[in-house]
Design an enzyme around this catalytic site. Structure first.
Site, PDB file in Angstrom:
ATOM      1  CB  CYS A   1      70.443  15.286 -33.746  1.00 31.09           C
ATOM      2  SG  CYS A   1      69.088  16.241 -34.435  1.00 31.09           S
TER       3      CYS A   1
ATOM      4  CB  CYS B   1      67.906  13.803 -35.802  1.00 33.62           C
ATOM      5  SG  CYS B   1      68.774  15.227 -36.472  1.00 33.62           S
TER       6      CYS B   1
END
Length: 106
Positions: free
Chosen positions: A34, A31
């Site tokens: 993230c 991600c």
């Protein structure tokens, strides 16, 4: 205080039974957003570690906890206090906005 890595196995102890507010960052290696907020959360943890504990949980390695709390997208950040969800934020934010949200929520 550095961020703490947690798992399905120790989530209850680290988060739900904590005697201070806890921000949980649900994330994954793949991600991009993230990874983008990771350094900001580390800095916030250093700056606010006496008032809030910041915990990261990898959703790929620990699928039960995100399912339990209805996490559908990442990054999702939940703030727990007294074992209950007090605030939720989905998506990446700049450090200043993250700090502001945490301050308002704890």
């Amino acid at each position: 205080m550095p961020t703490i890595k947690t798992t399905d196995a120790d989530f209850t102890t680290e988060v739900l039974q904590s005697d201070m507010p806890v921000l949980v960052d649900f994330w994954a290696e793949w991600c991009g957003p993230c990874k983008a907020i990771g350094p900001a959360l580390e800095e916030i943890s250093d700056e606010m570690g006496d008032r809030v504990k910041i915990v990261k949980i990898n959703i790929d390695e620990n699928p039960a906890t995100p399912q339990q709390f209805g996490v559908r997208g990442i990054p999702t950040m939940l703030i727990f206090n007294g074992g209950e969800i007090k605030a939720e934020k989905i998506g990446a934010l700049p450090k200043s906005k993250l700090s502001e949200w945490i301050e308002e929520s704890i």
